[in-house]
Design an enzyme around this catalytic site. Structure first.
Site, mmCIF file in Angstrom:
data_model
loop_
_atom_site.group_PDB
_atom_site.id
_atom_site.type_symbol
_atom_site.label_atom_id
_atom_site.label_comp_id
_atom_site.label_asym_id
_atom_site.label_seq_id
_atom_site.Cartn_x
_atom_site.Cartn_y
_atom_site.Cartn_z
ATOM 1 N N ASP A 351 40.064 41.240 36.229
ATOM 2 C CA ASP A 351 40.136 41.588 35.802
ATOM 3 C C ASP A 351 40.914 43.082 36.172
ATOM 4 O OD1 ASP A 351 38.249 42.594 37.915
ATOM 5 O OD2 ASP A 351 37.861 44.008 36.732
ATOM 6 N N GLU A 352 41.833 43.959 35.862
ATOM 7 C CA GLU A 352 42.352 44.799 35.976
ATOM 8 C C GLU A 352 43.793 44.623 36.413
ATOM 9 O OE1 GLU A 352 39.528 48.917 35.136
ATOM 10 O OE2 GLU A 352 38.775 47.638 37.552
#
Length: 541
Positions: A351-352
């Site tokens: 993620d991210e």
């Protein structure tokens, strides 16, 4: 113990209490004896079979109640098979819960007992590997299951059918009744998880165990440990020792941090297993990796190690995808982690990764997934993995807020199992309201009803069927949390609701019924020493 602002605590006596007592008397409860308080009178009455969280699949109340007394005993299956040993452990666990508060000996054996845990493999067709049947009457309680996990879950139901005082760790006044009737129960979803972030702030083995015990009451079967992030690396890796020694030396705000030795990690895994919970370890990559980058300069594209990080920003770090040493690193970490982890999953984050170009992200995830498979594990990744060609069997963990991300919908329809963790529903670190002293609010404020009032089976758009949903997870990120008291304040009551969403059939879900059952958990949590959030949405006693 840190105390919270008084405005979150409601008066203990009031109109709602008087109405509840009147309703109980009107329903046939015995009038209280002179000098007996209303709460004591209710404690002497059996807890209703349909008051359990998660709501059981089938409940048929009726017949005389059973009462645990000084002469009670717990009967478990004989033999030394793995199943028999695990079933006996469930009986010993039950005795361990009941002895301190009741003061009774409650011997555990295979010869006789009025509380019996019985294995019946043929029951699997009716309630599956985790389900159980519980029958209660004047002569005793029988919990039957096809497998030890089902017996353990049945034990959790029995705990909730006893007065809340049973959770105390000192002798309490009885009686200890169990309402008469029958429960047949099984989970809706196979994967019912809670995540604890030990990277932003480090939590000790004992703190993790405490949380595991609280989750077990609500039939969670998975503990997701977020072991690494920008702020800290929390597991010893022999082939890359500075990851823990240096990368684990701090945390958000600049505290001393910490890490688990391999033996300590094994201890957590074994303890969770004793509560029929599987540990899913997460090593987040290619982003959220500053602790690793600070520990080894060669993992950076420019060969320069950044300083350790103690803030809370995200998206600024990335492993160097073109460097071959990156994959040596991933291989070593996954190999050692797989050796320590008996469960089937390894979570690789994903993620991210804002600092990783998309083409590099896709290339990295392809190689990282292959490494996980090489060591016999199944990949779990945050739902961004759906945009990088998930491997066969890989699990996507959804953490968005709308349920309409097309990549996730397409992946689910194509066969990628999805674990639902919508941030504006199950993220336990979201503030309850503007005045909540802990937590974040980037996904909005998440009150108790907001957290509970949705259906995992219909959440994703685009016609994704319920069969595509592997389960539900309640993540607890720790940017603002530093101790068990703070963990519990943010987790409860919401963790109980997420557990019900993962276990109970859709027909049993509904805010009004859940709210009423939640009222009864308050005194139980008080006896357990859980400093829960007393939401104004719930008429606590």
């Amino acid at each position: 113990m840190r105390r919270h602002p008084p405005d979150r605590r409601l008066p203990r006596l009031g109109v709602a209490l008087l109405v509840a007592v009147a309703a109980a008397l009107g329903a046939g409860a015995s009038p209280a004896a002179p000098g007996t308080t209303a709460r004591e009178a209710r404690a002497a009455e059996p807890v209703a079979l349909d008051s359990v969280i998660p709501a059981p699949a089938e409940v048929a109340p009726g017949g005389s109640p059973y009462e645990i007394t000084a002469g009670s005993a717990i009967r478990v299956p004989p033999g030394r098979s793995d199943a028999a040993v695990s079933a006996r452990a469930a009986g010993e666990y039950l005795a361990g819960v009941l002895r301190p508060s009741t003061g009774f000996e409650l011997p555990v054996g295979s010869e006789s007992g009025d509380v019996e845990l019985r294995l019946r493999p043929g029951l699997r067709k009716a309630v599956g590997p985790e389900g159980y049947e519980l029958t209660s009457g004047a002569d005793g309680v029988l919990i039957t299951a096809a497998a030890p996990a089902g017996l353990f879950h049945g034990v959790q139901t029995l705990r909730q059918l006893l007065p809340p005082a049973v959770e105390a760790d000192t002798p309490q006044d009885g009686p200890w009744p169990v309402a008469g009737g029958r429960i047949s129960d099984e989970p809706r979803f196979a994967y019912r998880s809670a995540m604890l972030d030990v990277a932003r702030h480090f939590f000790t083995v004992e703190q993790v165990k405490r949380y595991v015990d609280q989750l077990a009451l609500y039939k969670y079967n998975t503990l997701h440990l977020h072991l690494t992030d920008d702020q800290g690396w929390r597991l010893a890796i022999d082939s890359w020792p500075r990851l823990a020694e240096y990368g684990g030396s701090t945390q958000v705000g600049g505290g001393e941090g910490g890490f688990y030795t391999k033996d300590q990690y094994r201890e957590i895994v074994a303890y969770a297993a004793s509560r029929h919970m599987t540990v899913v370890p997460e090593v987040d990559m290619p982003g959220h990796t500053n602790a690793a980058l600070a520990s080894y300069a060669e993992l950076n594209c420019d060969g320069v190690a950044p300083p350790l990080y103690t803030g809370t920003q995200v998206g600024f770090s990335t492993l160097c995808v073109p460097k071959e040493v990156t994959y040596d690193f991933v291989d070593d970490v996954v190999r050692e982690l797989a050796e320590l982890t008996p469960g089937p999953y390894i979570h690789i984050g994903g993620d991210e990764a804002h600092s990783t170009p998309h083409d590099e992200y896709v290339a990295f995830m392809e190689r990282a997934q292959a490494i996980v498979a090489k060591y016999g594990k199944t990949v779990v990744g945050w739902h961004q993995i759906a945009g990088a060609d998930p491997a066969d069997g890989a699990v996507a963990q959804y953490w968005g807020t709308s349920g309409d991300e097309q990549e996730v919908i397409d992946a689910a329809k194509a066969g990628t199992p999805v674990v639902l963790s919508p941030a504006n529903r199950t993220y336990l670190d979201m503030k309850y309201h503007e005045g909540t002293p802990l937590g974040l609010s980037w996904a909005g404020y998440v009150e108790v009803r907001q957290s509970y009032d949705w259906d995992p089976g219909t959440y994703l758009g685009g016609g994704v069927p319920e069969s595509a949903i592997l389960g539900v997870e309640a993540p607890l990120w720790s940017e603002t949390l530093t101790n068990s008291d703070e963990i519990e304040f943010m987790a409860f009551p919401r963790a109980a609701g997420a557990a019900e969403l993962g276990w109970s059939p859709a027909a049993k879900l509904g805010w009004d019924g859940y709210r009423d059952r939640l009222v009864g958990q308050g005194p139980r949590w008080e006896r357990m020493g859980v400093d829960f959030y007393r939401s104004a949405q719930v008429p606590w006693e």
